[in-house]
Design a protein around this motif. Structure first.
Motif, PDB file in Angstrom:
ATOM      1  N   SER A 169       0.890  -1.117   0.005  1.00  0.00           N
ATOM      2  CA  SER A 169      -0.087  -0.005  -0.161  1.00  0.00           C
ATOM      3  C   SER A 169       1.062   1.280   0.061  1.00  0.00           C
ATOM      4  O   SER A 169       2.065   1.355   0.682  1.00  0.00           O
ATOM      5  CB  SER A 169      -0.693   0.025   1.084  1.00  0.00           C
ATOM      6  OG  SER A 169      -1.517   1.443   1.444  1.00  0.00           O
ATOM      7  N   MET A 170       0.237   2.258  -0.511  1.00  0.00           N
ATOM      8  CA  MET A 170       1.078   3.548  -0.343  1.00  0.00           C
ATOM      9  C   MET A 170       1.288   4.118   0.938  1.00  0.00           C
ATOM     10  O   MET A 170       2.292   4.585   1.232  1.00  0.00           O
ATOM     11  CB  MET A 170       0.618   4.664  -1.390  1.00  0.00           C
ATOM     12  CG  MET A 170       0.325   4.411  -2.814  1.00  0.00           C
ATOM     13  SD  MET A 170      -0.603   5.466  -3.729  1.00  0.00           S
ATOM     14  CE  MET A 170       0.313   7.042  -3.701  1.00  0.00           C
ATOM     15  N   LEU A 171       0.150   3.645   1.634  1.00  0.00           N
ATOM     16  CA  LEU A 171       0.090   3.835   2.907  1.00  0.00           C
ATOM     17  C   LEU A 171       1.185   3.529   3.912  1.00  0.00           C
ATOM     18  O   LEU A 171       1.640   3.987   5.009  1.00  0.00           O
ATOM     19  CB  LEU A 171      -1.208   3.853   3.686  1.00  0.00           C
ATOM     20  CG  LEU A 171      -2.469   4.552   3.141  1.00  0.00           C
ATOM     21  CD1 LEU A 171      -3.605   4.121   3.446  1.00  0.00           C
ATOM     22  CD2 LEU A 171      -2.452   5.897   3.375  1.00  0.00           C
ATOM     23  N   ASP A 172       1.783   2.364   3.634  1.00  0.00           N
ATOM     24  CA  ASP A 172       2.844   1.653   4.273  1.00  0.00           C
ATOM     25  C   ASP A 172       4.016   2.461   4.305  1.00  0.00           C
ATOM     26  O   ASP A 172       4.889   1.998   5.182  1.00  0.00           O
ATOM     27  CB  ASP A 172       2.960   0.213   3.509  1.00  0.00           C
ATOM     28  CG  ASP A 172       2.054  -0.676   3.444  1.00  0.00           C
ATOM     29  OD1 ASP A 172       1.110  -0.544   4.260  1.00  0.00           O
ATOM     30  OD2 ASP A 172       1.814  -1.544   2.739  1.00  0.00           O
ATOM     31  N   ASN A 173       4.406   3.362   3.404  1.00  0.00           N
ATOM     32  CA  ASN A 173       5.348   4.052   3.512  1.00  0.00           C
ATOM     33  C   ASN A 173       5.381   5.056   4.850  1.00  0.00           C
ATOM     34  O   ASN A 173       6.326   5.452   5.058  1.00  0.00           O
ATOM     35  CB  ASN A 173       5.523   5.154   2.314  1.00  0.00           C
ATOM     36  CG  ASN A 173       5.850   4.373   0.983  1.00  0.00           C
ATOM     37  OD1 ASN A 173       6.681   3.502   0.914  1.00  0.00           O
ATOM     38  ND2 ASN A 173       5.527   4.555  -0.101  1.00  0.00           N
ATOM     39  N   PRO A 190      -6.637  10.056  -1.602  1.00  0.00           N
ATOM     40  CA  PRO A 190      -5.490   9.883  -2.851  1.00  0.00           C
ATOM     41  C   PRO A 190      -4.732   8.910  -2.474  1.00  0.00           C
ATOM     42  O   PRO A 190      -3.757   8.977  -3.223  1.00  0.00           O
ATOM     43  CB  PRO A 190      -4.679  11.186  -2.532  1.00  0.00           C
ATOM     44  CG  PRO A 190      -4.916  11.782  -1.102  1.00  0.00           C
ATOM     45  CD  PRO A 190      -6.318  11.047  -0.674  1.00  0.00           C
ATOM     46  N   PHE A 191      -4.971   7.761  -1.661  1.00  0.00           N
ATOM     47  CA  PHE A 191      -3.946   6.840  -1.550  1.00  0.00           C
ATOM     48  C   PHE A 191      -4.388   5.459  -2.051  1.00  0.00           C
ATOM     49  O   PHE A 191      -5.461   5.181  -1.567  1.00  0.00           O
ATOM     50  CB  PHE A 191      -3.409   6.593  -0.191  1.00  0.00           C
ATOM     51  CG  PHE A 191      -2.720   8.097   0.438  1.00  0.00           C
ATOM     52  CD1 PHE A 191      -1.489   8.432   0.040  1.00  0.00           C
ATOM     53  CD2 PHE A 191      -3.531   8.638   1.454  1.00  0.00           C
ATOM     54  CE1 PHE A 191      -1.131   9.409   0.644  1.00  0.00           C
ATOM     55  CE2 PHE A 191      -3.179  10.037   1.924  1.00  0.00           C
ATOM     56  CZ  PHE A 191      -1.835  10.350   1.544  1.00  0.00           C
ATOM     57  N   ASP A 192      -3.736   4.694  -2.771  1.00  0.00           N
ATOM     58  CA  ASP A 192      -3.869   3.335  -3.213  1.00  0.00           C
ATOM     59  C   ASP A 192      -3.610   2.260  -2.343  1.00  0.00           C
ATOM     60  O   ASP A 192      -2.442   2.269  -1.878  1.00  0.00           O
ATOM     61  CB  ASP A 192      -3.466   3.412  -4.847  1.00  0.00           C
ATOM     62  CG  ASP A 192      -4.042   2.068  -5.492  1.00  0.00           C
ATOM     63  OD1 ASP A 192      -5.190   1.845  -5.376  1.00  0.00           O
ATOM     64  OD2 ASP A 192      -3.294   1.464  -6.040  1.00  0.00           O
ATOM     65  N   VAL A 193      -4.321   1.341  -2.477  1.00  0.00           N
ATOM     66  CA  VAL A 193      -4.186  -0.088  -1.568  1.00  0.00           C
ATOM     67  C   VAL A 193      -3.950  -0.924  -2.733  1.00  0.00           C
ATOM     68  O   VAL A 193      -5.267  -1.176  -3.435  1.00  0.00           O
ATOM     69  CB  VAL A 193      -5.056  -0.183  -0.434  1.00  0.00           C
ATOM     70  CG1 VAL A 193      -4.634  -1.613   0.009  1.00  0.00           C
ATOM     71  CG2 VAL A 193      -4.972   0.822   0.440  1.00  0.00           C
ATOM     72  N   SER A 209      -7.167   6.243   8.587  1.00  0.00           N
ATOM     73  CA  SER A 209      -7.283   5.822   7.212  1.00  0.00           C
ATOM     74  C   SER A 209      -8.529   4.997   7.105  1.00  0.00           C
ATOM     75  O   SER A 209      -9.106   4.756   5.766  1.00  0.00           O
ATOM     76  CB  SER A 209      -6.061   4.953   6.953  1.00  0.00           C
ATOM     77  OG  SER A 209      -4.806   5.825   6.980  1.00  0.00           O
ATOM     78  N   ARG A 214      -5.380   5.946 -10.256  1.00  0.00           N
ATOM     79  CA  ARG A 214      -4.536   6.098  -9.147  1.00  0.00           C
ATOM     80  C   ARG A 214      -3.443   5.405  -9.590  1.00  0.00           C
ATOM     81  O   ARG A 214      -3.106   4.553 -10.423  1.00  0.00           O
ATOM     82  CB  ARG A 214      -5.205   5.048  -8.033  1.00  0.00           C
ATOM     83  CG  ARG A 214      -6.324   5.836  -7.619  1.00  0.00           C
ATOM     84  CD  ARG A 214      -6.945   4.714  -6.485  1.00  0.00           C
ATOM     85  NE  ARG A 214      -8.660   5.164  -6.064  1.00  0.00           N
ATOM     86  CZ  ARG A 214      -8.320   6.114  -5.094  1.00  0.00           C
ATOM     87  NH1 ARG A 214      -7.453   6.643  -4.364  1.00  0.00           N
ATOM     88  NH2 ARG A 214      -9.787   6.478  -4.600  1.00  0.00           N
ATOM     89  N   TYR A 216       5.947   0.300  -4.698  1.00  0.00           N
ATOM     90  CA  TYR A 216       6.237   1.442  -3.598  1.00  0.00           C
ATOM     91  C   TYR A 216       7.801   0.973  -3.081  1.00  0.00           C
ATOM     92  O   TYR A 216       8.398   0.152  -3.310  1.00  0.00           O
ATOM     93  CB  TYR A 216       5.081   1.153  -2.541  1.00  0.00           C
ATOM     94  CG  TYR A 216       3.760   1.319  -3.321  1.00  0.00           C
ATOM     95  CD1 TYR A 216       3.568   2.456  -3.792  1.00  0.00           C
ATOM     96  CD2 TYR A 216       2.928   0.382  -3.292  1.00  0.00           C
ATOM     97  CE1 TYR A 216       2.059   2.805  -4.291  1.00  0.00           C
ATOM     98  CE2 TYR A 216       1.669   0.596  -3.824  1.00  0.00           C
ATOM     99  CZ  TYR A 216       1.252   1.778  -4.491  1.00  0.00           C
ATOM    100  OH  TYR A 216       0.125   2.149  -4.799  1.00  0.00           O
TER     101      TYR A 216
END
Length: 536
Positions: A124-128, A174-177, A508, A529, A534
């Motif tokens: 996921s982009m959120l993992d960053n 705006p974040f893709d999983v 989130s 997206r 990543y």
């Protein structure tokens, strides 16, 4: 199944990679033997090649041969397959009883306290935002610090699965999983068949009685059950474990993985769908293998993958029924045999094997369709480049060898790191020393308390899976010093604010819908997206 026939060889001599794209295409007719998901995915990709309008694609589907179709899961790369072909989720998913998949929960694989289960997330982009803290905590715990290092706390995908949420966020988030799917494999094959024939693929329901070779040893034609002889320039073997073309006709050697992976059989059965619709596959450790649970929109798919050297088919079915609470239920079970390993050459002469005919690695990480997609895409690329010479063929086969062996290593790591000793099966897995140098490199680096990421990025070991997967696996299995040997962390080791990470994940999650609600109203495609690799 084969004999030499005096047939004019239609196979045009190969041109090297990078040859002129203005020349006539060397392959004008591709014949795919076998349907199912593998055959029809390949047909669709071939039909959309750069010179697709000039390429004839024929799919031979035998009415005498059944399709291995059960509830199946995928990796996130299947999403790209449909986006490439312009097929919306709202069209194909309801037709295949499909659901979303955020990742895989592994239940009961480890006996280490606090690590009875863990979740393998998709990227996921959120993992960053959370992965650095996770990695730091992993290494602090490896160094003996008593800090939380279970992966489930650090990844949005794990929370999505736990809370039965769908992995497609609201349009304003705006974040893709990344996500995969669960689906009925038989229905998927039928859906793809309709799409392929709509795009000009010739579908023939015929049984192949004989494979005819020319004097050079290439496949020249196929003798069909109605007496017709069908010739083509190039052939694709999608005949499953039978491997009619690659294995039987071309006599390509098969390389088994039995020394590394013991499971070679499965028993499957469906159950009604009750309770929350979770966006995850569950893989539960059993006495002689593991059981899957795959949610579809109309039922749960269940199965037990096991080692026939440690357990009979009847014993496996009984154990699965007991696991599901269905010992006395009148639900028919389906038994399957698996040939685990790969063909020595996936591309042999004028034939490429795709699907089960090329090889199979047990379905623990749902890589079967990924290999179909990758191999078919590689075939499209060499046809478009008109690069069919020995060098291109060698590169193709080497790439596939690496993919199979890299995936095998990651699967083997699940068994090698287990702490279960309750049966001979689990003890044999833990004691197994048939490990590749690459896998030994991963495990030795981990046990020496060194970061994995430099070695993974440099290609010294662990290729095929990103760092997040290796860290989730090894940390999720609890491969750390014993709890009684841990000491309080230093200020540096405890510098991350875990409450902030908890709040970040909780906030989130508010942007993701309930899984059932998402399936009831699947929005248009979200290809706008970012689908990128990543950082982790």
């Amino acid at each position: 199944m084969s004999e030499t026939a005096t047939v004019i060889d239609p196979y045009t001599p190969a041109r090297p990679l990078g040859g002129s794209t203005d020349a006539p295409p060397p392959v004008r007719h591709v014949c795919i033997v076998g349907g199912g998901s593998a055959g029809w995915m390949t047909a669709l990709l071939l039909a959309t090649t750069a010179y697709g309008p000039r390429l004839k694609v024929t799919v031979l589907e035998s009415p005498q041969v059944g399709i291995i179709g059960v509830g199946e899961g995928s990796t996130p790369w299947l999403r790209r397959f449909f986006e490439t072909l312009g097929i919306e989720e709202a069209e194909w998913m309801p037709a295949c009883h499909a659901t979303y998949k955020s990742g895989i929960t592994f239940e009961g694989w480890s006996g280490r306290p606090g690590f009875a289960r863990y979740f393998h997330p998709f990227v996921s982009m959120l993992d960053n935002m959370t992965m650095p803290a996770f990695v730091d905590h992993v290494h602090a715990r490896l160094d003996g610090a008593d800090v939380p290092a279970h992966p489930d706390r650090f990844f949005v995908a794990a929370a999505l699965a736990r809370q039965a949420k769908g992995p497609r966020a609201a349009a304003d988030f705006p974040f893709d999983v990344w996500y995969g799917y669960h689906f009925d494999a038989t229905l998927l094959g039928q859906f793809l068949a309709r799409k392929a024939t709509d795009r000009g693929v010739d579908h023939r329901q015929r049984h192949v009685n004989q494979v005819l070779l020319n004097e050079q040893g290439d496949i020249a034609a196929l003798q069909l059950d109605d007496g017709e002889t069908l010739a083509a320039d190039f052939f694709v073997d999608c005949t499953g474990f039978a491997s009619l073309l690659t294995g039987q006709a071309l006599r390509t050697p098969f390389i088994g993985f039995g020394d590394n992976l013991f499971n070679d059989a499965a028993v499957a059965m469906p159950t009604p769908l009750h309770g929350p619709l979770e966006s995850q596959t569950v893989a539960t450790a059993m006495r002689h293998g593991w059981a899957w649970k795959i949610p579809l929109t109309h039922r749960q798919g269940h199965g037990y993958v096991y080692s026939s050297a440690h357990c009979s088919a009847d014993e496996a079915e009984t154990e699965l029924r007991r696991h599901l609470g269905l010992l006395d239920a009148d639900i028919q079970a389906r038994h399957l045999k698996m040939r685990v390993g790969r063909m020595e050459q996936i591309w042999q002469r004028n034939c490429v094997a795709i699907g089960l005919s090329q090889g199979f690695i047990e379905p623990l990480e749902a890589t079967a369709l990924l290999y179909v997609q990758v191999t078919a895409s590689m075939l499209v690329e060499v046809l478009e480049k008109r690069a069919l010479g020995p060098d291109a063929q060698a590169q193709f086969n080497e790439a596939m060898r690496q993919r199979f062996e890299n995936t095998r290593d990651y699967i083997v790591a699940h068994y090698k790191t287990t702490s279960r000793t309750d049966t001979a099966y689990w003890r044999a897995n833990a004691e197994n020393m048939h490990l590749s140098d690459s896998l030994k490199g991963v495990l030795m680096t981990w046990m020496s308390r060194k970061p994995l990421i430099p070695g993974l990025k440099a290609g010294r070991f662990g290729q095929g899976y990103p760092a997040v997967s290796w860290y989730a696996l090894l940390a999720g299995m609890g491969v750390f010093p014993d709890a009684e040997d841990l000491t309080p962390p230093t200020t540096a080791q405890a510098r991350h604010d875990l409450t902030a990470i908890d709040d970040f994940i909780a906030h989130s999650l508010r942007h993701f819908p309930d899984h059932r609600a998402l399936l009831a109203d699947i929005p248009p495609g979200n290809s706008h997206r970012l689908l990128q690799t990543y950082a982790w």
